[in-house]
Scaffold this motif. Structure first.
Motif, PDB file in Angstrom:
ATOM      1  N   ARG A  20     -39.821 -24.455  14.974  1.00 29.43           N
ATOM      2  CA  ARG A  20     -40.609 -25.174  15.974  1.00 29.43           C
ATOM      3  C   ARG A  20     -39.937 -26.489  16.364  1.00 29.43           C
ATOM      4  NH1 ARG A  20     -46.841 -23.687  13.940  1.00 29.43           N
ATOM      5  NH2 ARG A  20     -46.985 -21.868  15.336  1.00 29.43           N
ATOM      6  N   ALA A  21     -39.323 -27.153  15.393  1.00 26.53           N
ATOM      7  CA  ALA A  21     -38.597 -28.377  15.705  1.00 26.53           C
ATOM      8  C   ALA A  21     -37.390 -28.089  16.592  1.00 26.53           C
ATOM      9  CB  ALA A  21     -38.155 -29.065  14.409  1.00 26.53           C
ATOM     10  N   LEU A  22     -36.687 -27.014  16.307  1.00 27.85           N
ATOM     11  CA  LEU A  22     -35.534 -26.646  17.141  1.00 27.85           C
ATOM     12  C   LEU A  22     -35.984 -26.312  18.563  1.00 27.85           C
ATOM     13  CD1 LEU A  22     -33.558 -24.496  14.549  1.00 27.85           C
ATOM     14  CD2 LEU A  22     -32.941 -26.768  15.403  1.00 27.85           C
ATOM     15  N   HIS A  23     -37.141 -25.658  18.688  1.00 24.79           N
ATOM     16  CA  HIS A  23     -37.707 -25.400  20.018  1.00 24.79           C
ATOM     17  C   HIS A  23     -37.914 -26.702  20.770  1.00 24.79           C
ATOM     18  CE1 HIS A  23     -40.533 -24.139  23.179  1.00 24.79           C
ATOM     19  NE2 HIS A  23     -41.257 -25.184  22.808  1.00 24.79           N
ATOM     20  N   PHE A  24     -38.426 -27.719  20.095  1.00 23.59           N
ATOM     21  CA  PHE A  24     -38.696 -28.992  20.754  1.00 23.59           C
ATOM     22  C   PHE A  24     -37.446 -29.524  21.461  1.00 23.59           C
ATOM     23  CE2 PHE A  24     -38.236 -33.569  20.725  1.00 23.59           C
ATOM     24  CZ  PHE A  24     -39.374 -33.984  21.384  1.00 23.59           C
ATOM     25  N   PHE A  25     -36.328 -29.546  20.767  1.00 28.44           N
ATOM     26  CA  PHE A  25     -35.118 -30.129  21.360  1.00 28.44           C
ATOM     27  C   PHE A  25     -34.601 -29.308  22.532  1.00 28.44           C
ATOM     28  CE2 PHE A  25     -35.162 -31.855  17.045  1.00 28.44           C
ATOM     29  CZ  PHE A  25     -35.100 -33.201  17.349  1.00 28.44           C
ATOM     30  N   GLU A  26     -34.611 -27.999  22.395  1.00 29.81           N
ATOM     31  CA  GLU A  26     -34.133 -27.152  23.485  1.00 29.81           C
ATOM     32  C   GLU A  26     -35.061 -27.239  24.695  1.00 29.81           C
ATOM     33  OE1 GLU A  26     -31.209 -25.647  23.536  1.00 29.81           O
ATOM     34  OE2 GLU A  26     -30.862 -26.536  21.562  1.00 29.81           O
ATOM     35  N   GLU A  27     -36.361 -27.249  24.441  1.00 35.02           N
ATOM     36  CA  GLU A  27     -37.325 -27.295  25.537  1.00 35.02           C
ATOM     37  C   GLU A  27     -37.280 -28.652  26.237  1.00 35.02           C
ATOM     38  OE1 GLU A  27     -40.768 -25.297  27.547  1.00 35.02           O
ATOM     39  OE2 GLU A  27     -38.818 -24.798  26.685  1.00 35.02           O
ATOM     40  N   ASN A  28     -37.109 -29.708  25.477  1.00 31.73           N
ATOM     41  CA  ASN A  28     -37.028 -31.041  26.062  1.00 31.73           C
ATOM     42  C   ASN A  28     -35.823 -31.147  26.992  1.00 31.73           C
ATOM     43  OD1 ASN A  28     -38.633 -33.434  25.946  1.00 31.73           O
ATOM     44  ND2 ASN A  28     -36.909 -34.495  25.004  1.00 31.73           N
ATOM     45  N   ASN A  29     -34.689 -30.618  26.556  1.00 36.12           N
ATOM     46  CA  ASN A  29     -33.491 -30.623  27.413  1.00 36.12           C
ATOM     47  C   ASN A  29     -33.668 -29.733  28.630  1.00 36.12           C
ATOM     48  OD1 ASN A  29     -32.119 -32.355  25.692  1.00 36.12           O
ATOM     49  ND2 ASN A  29     -31.198 -30.699  24.505  1.00 36.12           N
TER      50      ASN A  29
ATOM     51  N   LEU B 110     -34.342 -27.963  34.605  1.00 34.22           N
ATOM     52  CA  LEU B 110     -35.236 -27.427  35.635  1.00 34.22           C
ATOM     53  C   LEU B 110     -35.386 -28.402  36.795  1.00 34.22           C
ATOM     54  CD1 LEU B 110     -37.789 -25.771  33.260  1.00 34.22           C
ATOM     55  CD2 LEU B 110     -36.836 -24.619  35.259  1.00 34.22           C
ATOM     56  N   ILE B 111     -35.485 -29.685  36.486  1.00 35.05           N
ATOM     57  CA  ILE B 111     -35.578 -30.695  37.543  1.00 35.05           C
ATOM     58  C   ILE B 111     -34.336 -30.658  38.417  1.00 35.05           C
ATOM     59  CG2 ILE B 111     -35.644 -33.175  38.002  1.00 35.05           C
ATOM     60  CD1 ILE B 111     -37.256 -33.417  35.364  1.00 35.05           C
ATOM     61  N   HIS B 112     -33.177 -30.590  37.786  1.00 34.80           N
ATOM     62  CA  HIS B 112     -31.905 -30.540  38.542  1.00 34.80           C
ATOM     63  C   HIS B 112     -31.868 -29.308  39.436  1.00 34.80           C
ATOM     64  CE1 HIS B 112     -27.552 -29.794  39.156  1.00 34.80           C
ATOM     65  NE2 HIS B 112     -27.505 -31.110  39.227  1.00 34.80           N
ATOM     66  N   ALA B 113     -32.316 -28.159  38.895  1.00 30.99           N
ATOM     67  CA  ALA B 113     -32.319 -26.923  39.680  1.00 30.99           C
ATOM     68  C   ALA B 113     -33.252 -27.041  40.879  1.00 30.99           C
ATOM     69  CB  ALA B 113     -32.724 -25.748  38.801  1.00 30.99           C
ATOM     70  N   LEU B 114     -34.438 -27.594  40.683  1.00 28.11           N
ATOM     71  CA  LEU B 114     -35.391 -27.747  41.780  1.00 28.11           C
ATOM     72  C   LEU B 114     -34.863 -28.685  42.855  1.00 28.11           C
ATOM     73  CD1 LEU B 114     -38.806 -28.007  39.882  1.00 28.11           C
ATOM     74  CD2 LEU B 114     -38.144 -26.205  41.476  1.00 28.11           C
ATOM     75  N   GLU B 115     -34.338 -29.817  42.435  1.00 28.22           N
ATOM     76  CA  GLU B 115     -33.886 -30.811  43.402  1.00 28.22           C
ATOM     77  C   GLU B 115     -32.666 -30.351  44.184  1.00 28.22           C
ATOM     78  OE1 GLU B 115     -35.502 -34.984  41.496  1.00 28.22           O
ATOM     79  OE2 GLU B 115     -33.466 -34.336  40.983  1.00 28.22           O
ATOM     80  N   ASN B 116     -31.957 -29.366  43.640  1.00 27.41           N
ATOM     81  CA  ASN B 116     -30.778 -28.843  44.328  1.00 27.41           C
ATOM     82  C   ASN B 116     -31.037 -27.454  44.925  1.00 27.41           C
ATOM     83  OD1 ASN B 116     -28.242 -30.712  43.778  1.00 27.41           O
ATOM     84  ND2 ASN B 116     -29.513 -30.736  41.938  1.00 27.41           N
ATOM     85  N   SER B 117     -32.311 -27.067  44.988  1.00 22.90           N
ATOM     86  CA  SER B 117     -32.715 -25.769  45.562  1.00 22.90           C
ATOM     87  C   SER B 117     -31.963 -24.600  44.929  1.00 22.90           C
ATOM     88  CB  SER B 117     -32.509 -25.778  47.085  1.00 22.90           C
ATOM     89  OG  SER B 117     -33.310 -26.765  47.691  1.00 22.90           O
ATOM     90  N   ASP B 118     -31.683 -24.711  43.639  1.00 17.93           N
ATOM     91  CA  ASP B 118     -30.998 -23.656  42.894  1.00 17.93           C
ATOM     92  C   ASP B 118     -32.057 -22.838  42.169  1.00 17.93           C
ATOM     93  OD1 ASP B 118     -29.406 -22.026  41.389  1.00 17.93           O
ATOM     94  OD2 ASP B 118     -28.405 -23.647  40.279  1.00 17.93           O
ATOM     95  N   PHE B 119     -32.715 -21.941  42.906  1.00 17.18           N
ATOM     96  CA  PHE B 119     -33.849 -21.241  42.336  1.00 17.18           C
ATOM     97  C   PHE B 119     -33.430 -20.184  41.318  1.00 17.18           C
ATOM     98  CE2 PHE B 119     -37.848 -18.665  42.568  1.00 17.18           C
ATOM     99  CZ  PHE B 119     -38.699 -19.695  42.164  1.00 17.18           C
ATOM    100  N   GLU B 120     -32.244 -19.652  41.437  1.00 23.16           N
ATOM    101  CA  GLU B 120     -31.765 -18.682  40.437  1.00 23.16           C
ATOM    102  C   GLU B 120     -31.656 -19.346  39.066  1.00 23.16           C
ATOM    103  OE1 GLU B 120     -31.391 -15.362  40.657  1.00 23.16           O
ATOM    104  OE2 GLU B 120     -32.347 -15.684  42.602  1.00 23.16           O
ATOM    105  N   SER B 121     -31.113 -20.557  39.044  1.00 25.66           N
ATOM    106  CA  SER B 121     -31.036 -21.282  37.771  1.00 25.66           C
ATOM    107  C   SER B 121     -32.423 -21.648  37.276  1.00 25.66           C
ATOM    108  CB  SER B 121     -30.181 -22.539  37.925  1.00 25.66           C
ATOM    109  OG  SER B 121     -28.834 -22.200  38.164  1.00 25.66           O
ATOM    110  N   PHE B 122     -33.294 -22.045  38.203  1.00 25.64           N
ATOM    111  CA  PHE B 122     -34.680 -22.354  37.841  1.00 25.64           C
ATOM    112  C   PHE B 122     -35.320 -21.175  37.121  1.00 25.64           C
ATOM    113  CE2 PHE B 122     -39.193 -22.016  38.850  1.00 25.64           C
ATOM    114  CZ  PHE B 122     -39.686 -23.254  38.464  1.00 25.64           C
ATOM    115  N   LEU B 123     -35.184 -19.970  37.674  1.00 29.36           N
ATOM    116  CA  LEU B 123     -35.768 -18.779  37.051  1.00 29.36           C
ATOM    117  C   LEU B 123     -35.148 -18.502  35.687  1.00 29.36           C
ATOM    118  CD1 LEU B 123     -35.965 -16.376  40.139  1.00 29.36           C
ATOM    119  CD2 LEU B 123     -37.869 -17.575  39.035  1.00 29.36           C
ATOM    120  N   ALA B 124     -33.843 -18.713  35.568  1.00 31.27           N
ATOM    121  CA  ALA B 124     -33.168 -18.483  34.286  1.00 31.27           C
ATOM    122  C   ALA B 124     -33.710 -19.419  33.212  1.00 31.27           C
ATOM    123  CB  ALA B 124     -31.659 -18.676  34.448  1.00 31.27           C
TER     124      ALA B 124
END
Length: 419
Positions: free
Chosen positions: A295-304, A309-323
């Motif tokens: 669960r702790a390892l999940h925290f770090f990966e999810e936080n990053n 996701l923000i970068h993907a949205l702001e750059n209209s990279d929806f394929e990366s967003f879905l990934a």
């Protein structure tokens, strides 16, 4: 203070829903008049507050992480008018009338868990903040259904604050201020120790990211993205499973994460790095068990992942967003482990919903657990071309109207102008 927002239905809802939404407001006006009486001198005003959805940041906020959320097109609407009495009366469709006198605003123990507590708490928050308060009567109707994972209680609280803002403060109370007042009302008056995500997403509109590194003053920013350009629908699948009996499961997640943090002499995971865990993993497995470590390892990966996701949205990279959405779902299932309750391993509605959603999507779109987990809802991003069959297949399992089709709503709490 902010400039007040006055919007038309065309600003809030998809074009295909405009006529139905206008009719909904008309019905709410008629219901207000029927319940409270038609006051020829009264001025009825209309308001809308959206529900919300968590996009990523599953169980990160309680360890001072980041969360990406969004307002959605399903909303609670209200028809309200001022009244001279120092009382707020709210009649919500399908519920009994709730009335609160606003002279005495201390918490009332008998109101805990009731709508009156939320009303009283929001009014108290306005008064304590030096804002104007006053009486009103309102009729509300909500598409933010209980148990839908779209935060019905948060939308209700924000609605009370929105009405007070427009009726008595010229609509100038900042949505974030309303959100913080609403959270405190839910914590101190209603008795639910919720965070700030739900209220902020309901109040602010659009995509928002909240960084809880300093929980007393979280950093909140809007993310510039046009979801409608991505040619996908946002679906929430309500499995209908009751949430009784999973409180301890929810509580175990932050507790186990903090135990890992305590190994390093700190109170939350945000104060350490992933490498700290990997360098000491055997000692922590022995002291705290494998699930706490995962669960702790999940925290770090999810936080990053929130930043990705923000970068993907702001750059209209929806394929990366879905990934990244798929990665978030996989991490929640394998490492956070909030898909089913260990107290009832026979009942696994979220796992069934995820399997059915993945099958219906093929290799397109994405799906993940939505919100706290164990029971409740699944989130899916579905290509327009697959929506009809996707909804049909999921509702064969979970029943009619269990698959909510939504869009991301750009605007948060607002007064609505029909003309």
């Amino acid at each position: 203070m902010r400039e007040p927002l006055y919007l038309k239905p065309e600003d809030l809802y998809p074009a295909v829903e405009i006529e139905a939404k206008r009719a909904r407001f008309d019905m709410a006006i008629a219901a207000h008049k029927k319940h409270f009486g038609d006051n020829p001198k009264g001025v009825l005003r209309l308001f809308s507050v959206p529900g919300r959805t968590e996009i990523s940041g599953n169980h990160t906020e309680h360890n001072r992480g980041k969360v990406l959320a969004a307002s959605v097109s399903r909303d609670i609407i209200a028809v309200a008018e001022t009244m001279d009495a120092n009382k707020i009366v709210v009649k919500s469709e399908g519920f009994e009338e709730n009335g609160v006198w606003i002279e005495g605003l201390a918490p009332v123990p008998e109101e805990r868990g009731k709508a009156e507590a939320l009303i009283r708490g929001v009014v108290a928050g306005f008064k304590n903040a030096g804002l104007k308060i006053g009486g009103f009567k309102a009729y509300t109707t909500s598409e933010v259904l209980l148990g839908s994972g779209m935060s019905s209680s948060a939308a209700f609280e924000v609605m009370i604050g929105t009405i007070l803002s427009y009726l008595y403060n010229d609509g100038k109370v900042d949505p974030l201020r309303i959100a913080k007042i609403s959270q405190k009302a839910e914590n101190d008056y209603f008795g639910k120790p919720c965070g700030l995500i739900d209220q902020t997403a309901c109040a602010a509109g659009g995509f928002i990211v909240i960084d809880f590194k300093e929980p007393s003053s979280p950093i909140i920013n809007k993310v510039k993205a046009d979801f409608n350009s991505f040619e996908h629908d946002l679906c929430i699948i309500n499995t209908g499973a009751p949430k009784d009996g999973v409180t301890d499961e929810y509580a175990a997640i932050p507790s186990e994460m903090r135990r890992i943090a305590s190994f390093f002499g700190v109170d939350c995971l945000r104060k350490i790095a992933r490498k700290d865990i990997t360098l000491n993993i055997n000692a922590m497995r022995q002291n705290y068990g494998d699930r706490a470590v995962l669960r702790a390892l999940h925290f770090f990966e999810e936080n990053n992942r929130v930043d990705k996701l923000i970068h993907a949205l702001e750059n209209s990279d929806f394929e990366s967003f879905l990934a990244y959405i798929k990665e978030s779902g996989d991490s929640s299932f394998k490492y956070l482990q909030n898909i089913y309750s260990t107290g009832d391993v026979i009942c696994q509605p979220l796992a069934v919903a995820l399997n059915a959603a993945e099958y219906a999507l093929g290799r397109k779109g994405a799906c993940r657990v939505h919100g706290g987990g164990f029971v409740g809802t699944v989130q899916a991003f579905v290509p327009h071309s697959l929506l009809k069959m996707f909804k049909l297949n999921l509702e064969k399992i979970f029943g009619a109207d269990s698959c909510y089709v939504l869009s991301v709503r750009e605007h948060g709490c607002t007064e609505v102008l029909l003309e």
